[in-house]
Design an enzyme around this catalytic site. Sequence first.
Site, PDB file in Angstrom:
ATOM      1  NE  ARG A   5      -3.813  -2.314   0.218  1.00 20.57           N
ATOM      2  CZ  ARG A   5      -4.483  -2.872  -0.792  1.00 20.57           C
ATOM      3  NH1 ARG A   5      -4.166  -2.551  -2.044  1.00 20.57           N
ATOM      4  NH2 ARG A   5      -5.439  -3.754  -0.563  1.00 20.57           N
ATOM      5  CG  HIS A  13      -5.564  -9.263 -12.018  1.00 20.01           C
ATOM      6  ND1 HIS A  13      -5.755  -9.142 -10.664  1.00 20.01           N
ATOM      7  CD2 HIS A  13      -6.811  -9.175 -12.565  1.00 20.01           C
ATOM      8  CE1 HIS A  13      -7.038  -8.987 -10.398  1.00 20.01           C
ATOM      9  NE2 HIS A  13      -7.703  -9.001 -11.546  1.00 20.01           N
ATOM     10  CG  ASN A  37     -11.410  -9.647  -8.333  1.00 19.34           C
ATOM     11  OD1 ASN A  37     -11.910 -10.660  -8.811  1.00 19.34           O
ATOM     12  ND2 ASN A  37     -10.971  -8.654  -9.074  1.00 19.34           N
ATOM     13  CG  ASP A  56      -4.118 -11.234  -3.733  1.00 16.43           C
ATOM     14  OD1 ASP A  56      -3.541 -10.118  -3.772  1.00 16.43           O
ATOM     15  OD2 ASP A  56      -5.146 -11.477  -4.392  1.00 16.43           O
TER      16      ASP A  56
END
Length: 429
Positions: A68, A183, A282, A309
Amino acid sequence: MKIIIRNGRVLDPALNIDAQKDLLIEDGLIKDLVSPGSADGWAADAEAVDAGGLLVTPGLIDMHVHLREPGQEYKESIATGTAAAAAGGFTAVACMPNTVPVNDNRSVTEFILQQARAAGSARVWPVVAMTKGLKGEELCEYGDLIEAGAVAVSDDGKPVANAGVMRRVLEYLRIFDLPAISHSEEPSLSEGGAMNEGLTATWMGVAGIPAAAEETAIFRDIRLAEMTGHPLHIAHVSTAGSVDIIRRAKAAGIRVTAETAPHYFTLTDKACLGYRTEAKMNPPLRTPKDVEAVRAGLADGTLDAVATDHAPHASVEKDVEFDHAAFGIVGLETSLPLTLELVRSGVLSLAGAVAAMTVNPARILKIPGGSLAKGSPADVTIIDMEREWVVDSSLFKTKGRNTPFNGLTMKGQAVMTLVQGIKVHDLRA
Protein backbone atom coordinates in the site's frame (compact mmCIF):
# COMPACT_ATOMS: atom_id res chain seq x y z
CA MET A 1 28.79 -12.60 14.43
CA LYS A 2 28.16 -16.34 14.74
CA ILE A 3 24.87 -18.16 15.33
CA ILE A 4 24.30 -21.88 15.63
CA ILE A 5 20.78 -23.25 15.33
CA ARG A 6 21.01 -26.61 17.05
CA ASN A 7 19.11 -29.88 16.78
CA GLY A 8 16.38 -28.75 14.40
CA ARG A 9 14.75 -30.78 11.67
CA VAL A 10 16.25 -29.00 8.68
CA LEU A 11 14.04 -29.20 5.60
CA ASP A 12 15.40 -27.67 2.39
CA PRO A 13 13.68 -28.96 -0.77
CA ALA A 14 16.20 -27.11 -2.96
CA LEU A 15 19.04 -29.16 -1.45
CA ASN A 16 16.91 -32.29 -0.98
CA ILE A 17 17.70 -32.25 2.74
CA ASP A 18 15.34 -33.45 5.45
CA ALA A 19 17.36 -34.41 8.51
CA GLN A 20 18.34 -33.32 11.98
CA LYS A 21 21.14 -30.82 11.53
CA ASP A 22 22.94 -27.92 13.14
CA LEU A 23 22.81 -24.79 11.01
CA LEU A 24 25.87 -22.53 11.21
CA ILE A 25 25.56 -18.83 10.43
CA GLU A 26 28.44 -16.39 10.25
CA ASP A 27 28.38 -12.71 9.28
CA GLY A 28 24.86 -12.99 7.90
CA LEU A 29 25.58 -15.95 5.61
CA ILE A 30 24.98 -19.68 5.78
CA LYS A 31 28.32 -21.25 6.70
CA ASP A 32 27.32 -24.90 6.80
CA LEU A 33 24.83 -27.61 7.71
CA VAL A 34 26.44 -30.26 9.92
CA SER A 35 25.52 -33.25 12.05
CA PRO A 36 24.33 -32.28 15.55
CA GLY A 37 27.23 -31.64 17.89
CA SER A 38 29.93 -31.84 15.22
CA ALA A 39 30.61 -28.09 15.22
CA ASP A 40 31.01 -27.60 18.98
CA GLY A 41 34.50 -26.14 18.58
CA TRP A 42 33.39 -23.62 15.97
CA ALA A 43 30.34 -22.75 18.06
CA ALA A 44 32.27 -21.92 21.23
CA ASP A 45 31.75 -18.18 20.73
CA ALA A 46 28.46 -18.41 18.79
CA GLU A 47 24.99 -17.48 19.93
CA ALA A 48 23.07 -20.74 20.29
CA VAL A 49 19.44 -21.24 19.32
CA ASP A 50 17.86 -24.50 20.44
CA ALA A 51 15.58 -25.77 17.68
CA GLY A 52 14.96 -29.19 19.20
CA GLY A 53 11.54 -30.43 18.13
CA LEU A 54 11.20 -27.58 15.62
CA LEU A 55 11.32 -27.32 11.83
CA VAL A 56 14.09 -25.21 10.29
CA THR A 57 13.50 -24.08 6.70
CA PRO A 58 14.79 -21.53 4.24
CA GLY A 59 13.13 -18.19 4.84
CA LEU A 60 9.57 -18.20 3.47
CA ILE A 61 8.93 -16.07 0.38
CA ASP A 62 5.55 -14.52 -0.44
CA MET A 63 5.53 -13.57 -4.09
CA HIS A 64 2.26 -11.59 -4.00
CA VAL A 65 1.50 -8.91 -1.41
CA HIS A 66 0.10 -5.38 -1.35
CA LEU A 67 2.07 -3.09 0.96
CA ARG A 68 0.00 0.00 0.00
CA GLU A 69 2.91 2.44 0.39
CA PRO A 70 3.24 4.97 -1.17
CA GLY A 71 -0.10 6.68 -0.99
CA GLN A 72 -2.32 4.44 1.14
CA GLU A 73 -0.42 4.26 4.40
CA TYR A 74 -3.71 4.37 6.32
CA LYS A 75 -4.21 0.76 5.11
CA GLU A 76 -0.64 -0.46 5.44
CA SER A 77 2.92 0.80 5.37
CA ILE A 78 6.04 -0.99 4.28
CA ALA A 79 7.11 -1.04 7.93
CA THR A 80 3.88 -2.67 9.19
CA GLY A 81 3.57 -4.98 6.19
CA THR A 82 7.08 -6.34 6.55
CA ALA A 83 6.61 -6.69 10.31
CA ALA A 84 3.55 -8.83 9.54
CA ALA A 85 5.64 -10.80 7.05
CA ALA A 86 8.30 -11.53 9.65
CA ALA A 87 5.64 -12.57 12.17
CA GLY A 88 4.26 -14.99 9.60
CA GLY A 89 7.68 -16.50 8.94
CA PHE A 90 8.36 -14.65 5.69
CA THR A 91 11.84 -13.27 5.07
CA ALA A 92 10.95 -11.79 1.68
CA VAL A 93 7.87 -10.45 -0.08
CA ALA A 94 7.18 -9.24 -3.62
CA CYS A 95 4.94 -6.18 -3.55
CA MET A 96 2.42 -5.37 -6.27
CA PRO A 97 2.43 -2.02 -8.10
CA ASN A 98 -1.10 -0.72 -7.42
CA THR A 99 0.11 1.99 -5.07
CA VAL A 100 -0.71 5.72 -5.27
CA PRO A 101 1.06 6.74 -7.43
CA VAL A 102 1.37 3.48 -9.33
CA ASN A 103 4.81 1.88 -9.29
CA ASP A 104 5.43 2.44 -12.98
CA ASN A 105 8.56 4.58 -12.75
CA ARG A 106 12.03 4.55 -11.21
CA SER A 107 11.30 7.03 -8.43
CA VAL A 108 8.49 4.94 -6.91
CA THR A 109 10.52 1.73 -7.14
CA GLU A 110 13.50 3.35 -5.44
CA PHE A 111 11.27 4.84 -2.74
CA ILE A 112 9.82 1.41 -1.92
CA LEU A 113 13.29 -0.10 -1.61
CA GLN A 114 14.45 2.80 0.56
CA GLN A 115 11.50 2.34 2.91
CA ALA A 116 12.10 -1.40 3.05
CA ARG A 117 15.72 -0.92 4.03
CA ALA A 118 14.65 1.47 6.78
CA ALA A 119 12.06 -0.99 8.10
CA GLY A 120 14.50 -3.90 8.15
CA SER A 121 11.95 -6.64 8.88
CA ALA A 122 11.94 -8.47 5.54
CA ARG A 123 13.34 -8.19 2.06
CA VAL A 124 11.05 -6.41 -0.38
CA TRP A 125 11.12 -7.20 -4.10
CA PRO A 126 9.17 -4.63 -6.16
CA VAL A 127 6.84 -5.84 -8.90
CA VAL A 128 6.26 -2.95 -11.28
CA ALA A 129 3.38 -2.15 -13.59
CA MET A 130 3.01 -3.72 -17.03
CA THR A 131 1.37 -0.58 -18.34
CA LYS A 132 1.56 3.04 -17.29
CA GLY A 133 -0.95 3.86 -14.59
CA LEU A 134 -2.29 0.29 -14.80
CA LYS A 135 -4.45 1.56 -17.65
CA GLY A 136 -3.68 -1.30 -20.02
CA GLU A 137 -2.62 1.02 -22.82
CA GLU A 138 1.03 2.12 -22.85
CA LEU A 139 3.96 -0.07 -21.85
CA CYS A 140 6.32 1.03 -19.08
CA GLU A 141 10.07 1.58 -19.42
CA TYR A 142 11.05 -1.89 -18.26
CA GLY A 143 14.81 -1.40 -18.67
CA ASP A 144 14.83 1.64 -16.42
CA LEU A 145 12.67 -0.15 -13.85
CA ILE A 146 14.98 -3.17 -13.78
CA GLU A 147 17.91 -0.87 -13.04
CA ALA A 148 15.89 0.61 -10.18
CA GLY A 149 15.26 -2.84 -8.66
CA ALA A 150 12.16 -4.36 -10.30
CA VAL A 151 11.99 -8.17 -10.34
CA ALA A 152 8.75 -8.70 -12.31
CA VAL A 153 5.87 -6.86 -13.96
CA SER A 154 2.13 -7.08 -13.38
CA ASP A 155 -0.97 -4.95 -13.63
CA ASP A 156 -2.29 -6.83 -10.61
CA GLY A 157 -5.55 -5.41 -9.36
CA LYS A 158 -6.54 -4.76 -12.96
CA PRO A 159 -6.30 -7.05 -15.98
CA VAL A 160 -4.70 -6.02 -19.26
CA ALA A 161 -7.97 -6.26 -21.14
CA ASN A 162 -6.56 -5.59 -24.61
CA ALA A 163 -5.01 -8.76 -26.04
CA GLY A 164 -2.85 -6.78 -28.45
CA VAL A 165 -1.32 -4.81 -25.59
CA MET A 166 -0.70 -8.02 -23.63
CA ARG A 167 1.05 -9.49 -26.64
CA ARG A 168 3.35 -6.48 -26.87
CA VAL A 169 4.07 -6.70 -23.14
CA LEU A 170 5.25 -10.29 -23.48
CA GLU A 171 7.25 -9.59 -26.63
CA TYR A 172 8.98 -6.61 -25.02
CA LEU A 173 9.72 -8.55 -21.82
CA ARG A 174 11.62 -11.15 -23.83
CA ILE A 175 14.35 -8.53 -24.34
CA PHE A 176 14.84 -8.22 -20.59
CA ASP A 177 13.99 -11.78 -19.48
CA LEU A 178 11.69 -10.26 -16.86
CA PRO A 179 8.89 -12.39 -15.32
CA ALA A 180 5.33 -11.48 -16.28
CA ILE A 181 2.59 -11.98 -13.68
CA SER A 182 -0.93 -12.09 -15.07
CA HIS A 183 -3.98 -10.86 -13.19
CA SER A 184 -6.29 -13.03 -15.28
CA GLU A 185 -9.76 -11.52 -15.42
CA GLU A 186 -12.11 -10.75 -18.28
CA PRO A 187 -13.71 -7.47 -17.10
CA SER A 188 -16.72 -7.75 -19.40
CA LEU A 189 -17.69 -10.87 -17.44
CA SER A 190 -16.71 -9.75 -13.94
CA GLU A 191 -17.91 -6.15 -14.03
CA GLY A 192 -20.44 -5.38 -11.28
CA GLY A 193 -19.90 -8.69 -9.51
CA ALA A 194 -19.14 -8.91 -5.80
CA MET A 195 -18.71 -12.66 -5.18
CA ASN A 196 -18.72 -16.00 -6.98
CA GLU A 197 -21.63 -16.47 -9.36
CA GLY A 198 -23.65 -19.39 -8.05
CA LEU A 199 -26.27 -20.56 -5.61
CA THR A 200 -24.86 -18.66 -2.63
CA ALA A 201 -24.80 -15.36 -4.53
CA THR A 202 -28.33 -15.98 -5.78
CA TRP A 203 -29.57 -16.71 -2.26
CA MET A 204 -27.87 -13.53 -0.98
CA GLY A 205 -29.15 -11.43 -3.87
CA VAL A 206 -25.61 -10.38 -4.82
CA ALA A 207 -24.31 -9.99 -8.37
CA GLY A 208 -21.84 -12.73 -9.22
CA ILE A 209 -18.48 -13.15 -10.92
CA PRO A 210 -18.48 -16.33 -13.03
CA ALA A 211 -15.55 -18.74 -13.08
CA ALA A 212 -15.30 -18.05 -16.81
CA ALA A 213 -14.12 -14.50 -16.07
CA GLU A 214 -10.89 -16.00 -14.77
CA GLU A 215 -10.65 -18.98 -17.06
CA THR A 216 -11.08 -17.21 -20.39
CA ALA A 217 -8.40 -14.67 -19.44
CA ILE A 218 -5.99 -17.42 -18.36
CA PHE A 219 -6.54 -19.25 -21.64
CA ARG A 220 -5.88 -16.06 -23.61
CA ASP A 221 -2.70 -15.18 -21.75
CA ILE A 222 -1.31 -18.71 -21.93
CA ARG A 223 -1.94 -18.74 -25.68
CA LEU A 224 -0.11 -15.40 -25.98
CA ALA A 225 2.78 -16.77 -23.91
CA GLU A 226 3.00 -19.72 -26.30
CA MET A 227 2.92 -17.42 -29.31
CA THR A 228 5.54 -14.98 -28.01
CA GLY A 229 7.77 -17.56 -26.34
CA HIS A 230 7.91 -15.61 -23.07
CA PRO A 231 7.15 -17.43 -19.79
CA LEU A 232 4.02 -16.42 -17.90
CA HIS A 233 3.04 -16.64 -14.26
CA ILE A 234 -0.66 -16.80 -13.35
CA ALA A 235 -1.64 -15.09 -10.10
CA HIS A 236 -4.28 -16.15 -7.53
CA VAL A 237 -5.78 -19.20 -9.26
CA SER A 238 -9.24 -19.93 -7.82
CA THR A 239 -11.24 -22.22 -10.14
CA ALA A 240 -11.22 -25.85 -11.25
CA GLY A 241 -11.30 -24.76 -14.89
CA SER A 242 -8.22 -22.59 -14.39
CA VAL A 243 -6.30 -25.48 -12.84
CA ASP A 244 -7.26 -27.69 -15.79
CA ILE A 245 -6.15 -25.09 -18.36
CA ILE A 246 -2.79 -24.62 -16.65
CA ARG A 247 -2.27 -28.37 -16.29
CA ARG A 248 -2.90 -28.90 -20.01
CA ALA A 249 -0.60 -26.00 -20.91
CA LYS A 250 2.23 -27.44 -18.85
CA ALA A 251 1.71 -30.86 -20.44
CA ALA A 252 2.00 -29.19 -23.85
CA GLY A 253 5.35 -27.70 -22.88
CA ILE A 254 4.19 -24.09 -22.56
CA ARG A 255 6.30 -22.11 -20.10
CA VAL A 256 3.68 -21.25 -17.49
CA THR A 257 3.74 -21.23 -13.70
CA ALA A 258 0.96 -20.44 -11.27
CA GLU A 259 0.15 -19.61 -7.67
CA THR A 260 -2.87 -19.88 -5.45
CA ALA A 261 -3.65 -18.46 -2.01
CA PRO A 262 -4.62 -20.19 1.26
CA HIS A 263 -8.16 -18.87 1.17
CA TYR A 264 -8.78 -20.62 -2.16
CA PHE A 265 -7.86 -24.04 -0.78
CA THR A 266 -9.54 -23.46 2.59
CA LEU A 267 -12.82 -21.56 2.14
CA THR A 268 -15.83 -21.59 -0.18
CA ASP A 269 -18.23 -18.82 -1.13
CA LYS A 270 -20.39 -19.81 1.83
CA ALA A 271 -17.93 -17.84 3.97
CA CYS A 272 -19.71 -14.78 2.56
CA LEU A 273 -23.03 -15.76 4.13
CA GLY A 274 -24.25 -13.08 6.48
CA TYR A 275 -22.74 -10.55 4.07
CA ARG A 276 -19.34 -10.97 5.68
CA THR A 277 -17.21 -8.46 3.84
CA GLU A 278 -14.01 -9.92 5.30
CA ALA A 279 -14.63 -12.85 2.91
CA LYS A 280 -15.00 -10.61 -0.13
CA MET A 281 -12.02 -10.81 -2.46
CA ASN A 282 -11.08 -10.85 -6.14
CA PRO A 283 -10.99 -13.50 -7.51
CA PRO A 284 -13.82 -14.48 -5.20
CA LEU A 285 -14.10 -17.56 -3.03
CA ARG A 286 -15.55 -20.35 -5.14
CA THR A 287 -17.29 -23.73 -4.66
CA PRO A 288 -16.23 -26.97 -2.92
CA LYS A 289 -15.39 -28.41 -6.36
CA ASP A 290 -13.01 -25.52 -6.98
CA VAL A 291 -11.38 -25.92 -3.56
CA GLU A 292 -10.70 -29.59 -4.27
CA ALA A 293 -9.30 -28.78 -7.70
CA VAL A 294 -6.95 -26.15 -6.29
CA ARG A 295 -5.73 -28.65 -3.71
CA ALA A 296 -5.19 -31.23 -6.42
CA GLY A 297 -3.32 -28.66 -8.49
CA LEU A 298 -0.92 -28.04 -5.63
CA ALA A 299 -0.51 -31.76 -5.05
CA ASP A 300 0.46 -32.58 -8.64
CA GLY A 301 2.58 -29.48 -9.23
CA THR A 302 0.20 -27.71 -11.60
CA LEU A 303 0.21 -24.86 -9.09
CA ASP A 304 3.79 -24.02 -8.16
CA ALA A 305 3.49 -21.59 -5.27
CA VAL A 306 1.40 -20.51 -2.32
CA ALA A 307 1.12 -16.72 -2.09
CA THR A 308 -1.10 -14.69 0.21
CA ASP A 309 -2.36 -11.85 -2.01
CA HIS A 310 -2.18 -9.94 1.29
CA ALA A 311 -4.55 -6.98 0.75
CA PRO A 312 -5.10 -4.85 3.86
CA HIS A 313 -7.97 -2.37 3.99
CA ALA A 314 -9.15 0.13 6.56
CA SER A 315 -12.39 -0.57 8.42
CA VAL A 316 -14.14 2.26 6.57
CA GLU A 317 -13.69 0.25 3.36
CA LYS A 318 -14.89 -3.05 4.80
CA ASP A 319 -17.53 -2.11 7.38
CA VAL A 320 -20.04 -1.13 4.70
CA GLU A 321 -22.68 -2.83 2.56
CA PHE A 322 -21.36 -5.98 0.88
CA ASP A 323 -21.73 -4.60 -2.65
CA HIS A 324 -19.70 -1.51 -1.78
CA ALA A 325 -16.98 -3.13 0.32
CA ALA A 326 -13.43 -3.32 -0.99
CA PHE A 327 -12.08 -6.62 -2.31
CA GLY A 328 -9.28 -8.29 -0.36
CA ILE A 329 -8.14 -9.96 2.85
CA VAL A 330 -4.94 -9.99 4.88
CA GLY A 331 -2.93 -13.19 4.89
CA LEU A 332 0.70 -12.83 5.92
CA GLU A 333 0.14 -13.94 9.50
CA THR A 334 -2.16 -16.90 8.73
CA SER A 335 -0.68 -18.36 5.53
CA LEU A 336 1.76 -20.77 7.14
CA PRO A 337 -0.66 -22.70 9.40
CA LEU A 338 -3.28 -22.87 6.65
CA THR A 339 -0.70 -24.37 4.29
CA LEU A 340 0.48 -26.80 6.97
CA GLU A 341 -3.10 -28.00 7.25
CA LEU A 342 -2.71 -29.37 3.71
CA VAL A 343 0.13 -31.50 5.05
CA ARG A 344 -1.95 -32.79 7.94
CA SER A 345 -4.80 -33.68 5.61
CA GLY A 346 -2.49 -35.55 3.25
CA VAL A 347 -2.83 -33.18 0.30
CA LEU A 348 0.83 -32.13 0.31
CA SER A 349 4.02 -33.59 1.67
CA LEU A 350 5.82 -31.33 4.11
CA ALA A 351 8.60 -30.90 1.57
CA GLY A 352 6.04 -29.93 -1.06
CA ALA A 353 4.46 -27.33 1.22
CA VAL A 354 7.86 -25.82 2.07
CA ALA A 355 8.89 -25.78 -1.60
CA ALA A 356 5.70 -23.90 -2.52
CA MET A 357 6.65 -21.18 -0.03
CA THR A 358 10.44 -21.04 -0.58
CA VAL A 359 12.37 -22.33 -3.58
CA ASN A 360 9.50 -22.21 -6.06
CA PRO A 361 8.71 -18.48 -5.60
CA ALA A 362 12.44 -17.73 -5.70
CA ARG A 363 12.81 -19.68 -8.94
CA ILE A 364 9.82 -18.03 -10.60
CA LEU A 365 10.91 -14.50 -9.67
CA LYS A 366 14.61 -15.28 -10.24
CA ILE A 367 15.54 -13.82 -6.86
CA PRO A 368 18.04 -14.99 -4.23
CA GLY A 369 16.73 -17.15 -1.41
CA GLY A 370 14.69 -20.27 -1.02
CA SER A 371 17.63 -22.40 0.10
CA LEU A 372 20.09 -22.90 2.95
CA ALA A 373 23.02 -23.52 0.60
CA LYS A 374 26.48 -22.60 1.82
CA GLY A 375 27.29 -18.95 1.20
CA SER A 376 23.68 -17.88 0.72
CA PRO A 377 22.09 -15.16 2.86
CA ALA A 378 21.05 -16.47 6.27
CA ASP A 379 17.32 -16.07 5.73
CA VAL A 380 15.80 -18.72 7.98
CA THR A 381 12.38 -19.62 9.36
CA ILE A 382 11.97 -21.77 12.48
CA ILE A 383 8.53 -23.34 12.81
CA ASP A 384 6.74 -25.03 15.67
CA MET A 385 4.47 -27.46 13.84
CA GLU A 386 2.46 -28.28 16.96
CA ARG A 387 1.94 -24.79 18.38
CA GLU A 388 -1.75 -23.98 18.66
CA TRP A 389 -2.94 -20.39 18.68
CA VAL A 390 -6.16 -18.45 18.21
CA VAL A 391 -6.35 -15.85 15.47
CA ASP A 392 -6.94 -12.44 17.00
CA SER A 393 -6.75 -9.79 14.30
CA SER A 394 -6.43 -7.04 16.91
CA LEU A 395 -2.96 -8.44 17.65
CA PHE A 396 -1.80 -8.54 14.04
CA LYS A 397 1.31 -6.63 13.02
CA THR A 398 -0.44 -5.58 9.83
CA LYS A 399 -2.77 -2.60 9.98
CA GLY A 400 -5.42 -4.70 8.23
CA ARG A 401 -8.01 -6.51 10.30
CA ASN A 402 -9.91 -7.91 7.32
CA THR A 403 -9.57 -11.66 7.82
CA PRO A 404 -12.29 -14.33 7.67
CA PHE A 405 -10.22 -16.49 10.05
CA ASN A 406 -10.59 -14.30 13.13
CA GLY A 407 -11.31 -16.38 16.23
CA LEU A 408 -10.26 -19.68 14.67
CA THR A 409 -7.72 -21.98 16.32
CA MET A 410 -4.74 -22.70 14.10
CA LYS A 411 -1.89 -25.17 14.43
CA GLY A 412 1.65 -24.32 13.43
CA GLN A 413 3.45 -21.00 13.70
CA ALA A 414 6.79 -19.38 12.94
CA VAL A 415 8.52 -18.93 16.29
CA MET A 416 11.63 -17.27 14.87
CA THR A 417 12.46 -15.49 11.63
CA LEU A 418 15.99 -14.43 10.67
CA VAL A 419 16.93 -12.14 7.79
CA GLN A 420 20.62 -12.00 6.93
CA GLY A 421 21.27 -13.68 10.26
CA ILE A 422 19.36 -11.02 12.23
CA LYS A 423 16.34 -12.00 14.32
CA VAL A 424 13.36 -10.00 13.06
CA HIS A 425 10.75 -12.11 14.86
CA ASP A 426 11.13 -14.18 17.99
CA LEU A 427 8.15 -15.54 19.90
CA ARG A 428 10.46 -17.06 22.48
CA ALA A 429 12.17 -13.81 23.43
